[in-house]
Design a protein around this motif. Structure first.
Motif, PDB file in Angstrom:
ATOM      1  N   SER A   1       3.352  -6.591  -1.241  1.00 13.68           N
ATOM      2  CA  SER A   1       2.398  -6.544  -0.131  1.00 13.68           C
ATOM      3  C   SER A   1       2.133  -5.109   0.295  1.00 13.68           C
ATOM      4  O   SER A   1       0.985  -4.728   0.572  1.00 13.68           O
ATOM      5  CB  SER A   1       2.931  -7.347   1.057  1.00 13.68           C
ATOM      6  OG  SER A   1       3.117  -8.697   0.719  1.00 13.68           O
ATOM      7  N   LYS A   2       3.179  -4.307   0.362  1.00 14.92           N
ATOM      8  CA  LYS A   2       3.025  -2.895   0.738  1.00 14.92           C
ATOM      9  C   LYS A   2       2.182  -2.154  -0.295  1.00 14.92           C
ATOM     10  O   LYS A   2       1.300  -1.353   0.057  1.00 14.92           O
ATOM     11  CB  LYS A   2       4.393  -2.226   0.873  1.00 14.92           C
ATOM     12  CG  LYS A   2       4.334  -0.768   1.299  1.00 14.92           C
ATOM     13  CD  LYS A   2       5.727  -0.175   1.406  1.00 14.92           C
ATOM     14  CE  LYS A   2       5.639   1.277   1.867  1.00 14.92           C
ATOM     15  NZ  LYS A   2       4.832   2.117   0.975  1.00 14.92           N
TER      16      LYS A   2
ATOM     17  N   ILE B   1       0.218  -6.350   7.561  1.00 15.52           N
ATOM     18  CA  ILE B   1       0.843  -6.982   6.400  1.00 15.52           C
ATOM     19  C   ILE B   1       1.409  -8.351   6.766  1.00 15.52           C
ATOM     20  O   ILE B   1       1.277  -9.328   6.010  1.00 15.52           O
ATOM     21  CB  ILE B   1       1.947  -6.076   5.813  1.00 15.52           C
ATOM     22  CG1 ILE B   1       1.319  -4.858   5.118  1.00 15.52           C
ATOM     23  CG2 ILE B   1       2.817  -6.849   4.829  1.00 15.52           C
ATOM     24  CD1 ILE B   1       2.322  -3.914   4.504  1.00 15.52           C
ATOM     25  N   SER B   2       2.034  -8.446   7.936  1.00 18.93           N
ATOM     26  CA  SER B   2       2.619  -9.713   8.373  1.00 18.93           C
ATOM     27  C   SER B   2       1.539 -10.786   8.521  1.00 18.93           C
ATOM     28  O   SER B   2       1.701 -11.924   8.035  1.00 18.93           O
ATOM     29  CB  SER B   2       3.351  -9.513   9.697  1.00 18.93           C
ATOM     30  OG  SER B   2       3.887 -10.737  10.156  1.00 18.93           O
TER      31      SER B   2
ATOM     32  N   TRP C   1      -1.436 -10.799   7.146  1.00 19.30           N
ATOM     33  CA  TRP C   1      -2.021 -11.040   5.827  1.00 19.30           C
ATOM     34  C   TRP C   1      -1.126 -11.952   4.992  1.00 19.30           C
ATOM     35  O   TRP C   1      -1.616 -12.874   4.322  1.00 19.30           O
ATOM     36  CB  TRP C   1      -2.246  -9.700   5.131  1.00 19.30           C
ATOM     37  CG  TRP C   1      -2.720  -9.812   3.717  1.00 19.30           C
ATOM     38  CD1 TRP C   1      -3.970 -10.138   3.291  1.00 19.30           C
ATOM     39  CD2 TRP C   1      -1.944  -9.585   2.530  1.00 19.30           C
ATOM     40  NE1 TRP C   1      -4.031 -10.131   1.919  1.00 19.30           N
ATOM     41  CE2 TRP C   1      -2.796  -9.790   1.424  1.00 19.30           C
ATOM     42  CE3 TRP C   1      -0.623  -9.213   2.298  1.00 19.30           C
ATOM     43  CZ2 TRP C   1      -2.366  -9.644   0.114  1.00 19.30           C
ATOM     44  CZ3 TRP C   1      -0.185  -9.070   0.991  1.00 19.30           C
ATOM     45  CH2 TRP C   1      -1.053  -9.288  -0.081  1.00 19.30           C
ATOM     46  N   GLN C   2       0.190 -11.736   5.050  1.00 16.19           N
ATOM     47  CA  GLN C   2       1.115 -12.577   4.295  1.00 16.19           C
ATOM     48  C   GLN C   2       1.046 -14.033   4.739  1.00 16.19           C
ATOM     49  O   GLN C   2       1.104 -14.946   3.909  1.00 16.19           O
ATOM     50  CB  GLN C   2       2.557 -12.059   4.454  1.00 16.19           C
ATOM     51  CG  GLN C   2       2.850 -10.797   3.675  1.00 16.19           C
ATOM     52  CD  GLN C   2       4.276 -10.318   3.886  1.00 16.19           C
ATOM     53  OE1 GLN C   2       4.930 -10.697   4.856  1.00 16.19           O
ATOM     54  NE2 GLN C   2       4.754  -9.476   2.992  1.00 16.19           N
TER      55      GLN C   2
ATOM     56  N   THR D   1       2.577  -2.599   9.672  1.00 18.77           N
ATOM     57  CA  THR D   1       3.506  -3.734   9.649  1.00 18.77           C
ATOM     58  C   THR D   1       2.848  -5.017  10.133  1.00 18.77           C
ATOM     59  O   THR D   1       2.990  -6.089   9.524  1.00 18.77           O
ATOM     60  CB  THR D   1       4.746  -3.429  10.507  1.00 18.77           C
ATOM     61  OG1 THR D   1       5.376  -2.239  10.024  1.00 18.77           O
ATOM     62  CG2 THR D   1       5.737  -4.585  10.448  1.00 18.77           C
TER      63      THR D   1
ATOM     64  N   PHE E   1      -7.319  -9.570   3.580  1.00 18.32           N
ATOM     65  CA  PHE E   1      -6.890  -8.270   4.108  1.00 18.32           C
ATOM     66  C   PHE E   1      -8.004  -7.652   4.952  1.00 18.32           C
ATOM     67  O   PHE E   1      -7.761  -7.144   6.056  1.00 18.32           O
ATOM     68  CB  PHE E   1      -6.518  -7.330   2.960  1.00 18.32           C
ATOM     69  CG  PHE E   1      -5.829  -6.075   3.411  1.00 18.32           C
ATOM     70  CD1 PHE E   1      -4.454  -6.045   3.573  1.00 18.32           C
ATOM     71  CD2 PHE E   1      -6.551  -4.915   3.695  1.00 18.32           C
ATOM     72  CE1 PHE E   1      -3.808  -4.883   3.999  1.00 18.32           C
ATOM     73  CE2 PHE E   1      -5.926  -3.769   4.121  1.00 18.32           C
ATOM     74  CZ  PHE E   1      -4.543  -3.753   4.276  1.00 18.32           C
TER      75      PHE E   1
ATOM     76  N   ASN F   1       7.508  -8.492  -0.059  1.00 26.09           N
ATOM     77  CA  ASN F   1       7.252  -7.381   0.867  1.00 26.09           C
ATOM     78  C   ASN F   1       6.858  -6.113   0.128  1.00 26.09           C
ATOM     79  O   ASN F   1       5.950  -5.388   0.552  1.00 26.09           O
ATOM     80  CB  ASN F   1       8.491  -7.122   1.733  1.00 26.09           C
ATOM     81  CG  ASN F   1       8.745  -8.243   2.724  1.00 26.09           C
ATOM     82  OD1 ASN F   1       7.816  -8.959   3.116  1.00 26.09           O
ATOM     83  ND2 ASN F   1       9.986  -8.415   3.138  1.00 26.09           N
TER      84      ASN F   1
ATOM     85  N   ALA G   1      -1.435  -3.138   0.201  1.00 24.24           N
ATOM     86  CA  ALA G   1      -2.023  -2.479   1.369  1.00 24.24           C
ATOM     87  C   ALA G   1      -2.280  -0.999   1.087  1.00 24.24           C
ATOM     88  O   ALA G   1      -3.324  -0.449   1.477  1.00 24.24           O
ATOM     89  CB  ALA G   1      -1.090  -2.638   2.575  1.00 24.24           C
TER      90      ALA G   1
END
Length: 276
Positions: free
Chosen positions: A45-46, A17-18, A20-21, A14, A91, A42, A49
């Motif tokens: 993004s998942k 990803i946050s 990276w976003q 989590t 990433f 979201n 990843a």
């Protein structure tokens, strides 16, 4: 080290990803994340990843399957190739910095992990660019075929009167398709008058005019008349400037006037009926 890197990503999924976003949202000249709905961002993004982790843990075939699916999705979303490569770079930066802060990467193993990250990211970047390019080319090719088919069909509007709307640039390949559909449509619909509507053609040059003249000659050979409609003022000026001879054509500025003339040729006309 691969499993150690994958384990860190999975344990801090989590947060990674946050971070990276945020980096992706701040990319200049790229609005893919800024205009994307939150739920879709979201989910994408998942998936991204998961793709990055799969390269560390899964078989080559499993990774390739994920990559193909993801490439098709981001092409549909309109991600540029530059945006995709930046996504991979950011990433890896987020993961490396996080592992360094957590003490997993230190002075003793810094060089080894740096080499491992390079071995992880470079193949991903290369394979992603290759897959993205192939997916993009295939998508564009399919769209081009669909556009050609949709924009080169003969439509019957009245008995014995048909219209072919032409949209987009007309090249030699499209001209061949137009000719084939035009002749097949004339015979199929038993058309006596065909209206070629060039309202949607952005530019009429000598080559385009040549293709249109050929199409009209072919229509006459199968016993029908051909009319050119949708001639805008700028198109008319171009035709005159280039010295293109359309004397054998009946031409009108709008489709409506063309239909009226076509009905007159077939001994009919449009009349208004008073309501009782």
């Amino acid at each position: 080290m691969n499993r150690q890197m994958a384990g860190y990503i999975q344990d801090n999924f989590t947060e990674i990803i946050s971070s990276w976003q945020e980096l992706m949202k701040n990319e200049k000249n790229e609005r893919s994340f800024q205009v994307m709905p939150t739920d879709l961002m979201n989910q994408t993004s998942k998936e991204f990843a998961d793709l990055m982790v799969s390269n560390l843990l899964e078989s080559h075939q499993a990774y390739e399957n994920r990559l193909n699916d993801f490439a098709e999705k981001v092409v549909r979303l309109g991600w540029s190739m530059t945006f995709v490569t930046k996504a991979i770079t950011h990433f890896s930066e987020v993961v490396f910095d996080g592992m360094e802060r957590a003490g997993i990467i230190n002075e003793k193993n810094f060089r080894a992990f740096s080499k491992e990250f390079t071995n992880w990211i470079n193949p991903i970047r290369d394979s992603t660019i290759d897959t993205y390019s192939k997916t993009w080319e295939r998508t564009v090719s399919l769209q081009k075929i669909a556009l050609q088919e949709l924009s080169a069909s003969l439509i019957p509007v009245f008995d014995k009167v048909s219209v072919m709307p032409l949209v987009g640039t007309i090249d030699t390949e499209r001209a061949k398709l137009i000719m084939e559909n035009l002749l097949e449509g004339v015979v199929k619909h038993r058309a006596e008058v065909v209206l070629l509507d060039i309202t949607g053609v952005p530019v009429v040059d000598t080559m385009v005019a040549h293709h249109i003249i050929q199409a009209a000659d072919a229509v006459r050979l199968v016993g029908a008349k051909c009319m050119l409609v949708g001639i805008r003022p700028e198109i008319a000026q171009t035709i005159v400037t280039l010295g293109i001879n359309l004397n054998e054509f009946t031409t009108t500025s709008t489709l409506q006037r063309g239909v009226e003339q076509a009905l007159a040729w077939t001994n009919r006309k449009i009349v208004e009926v008073d309501e009782q």
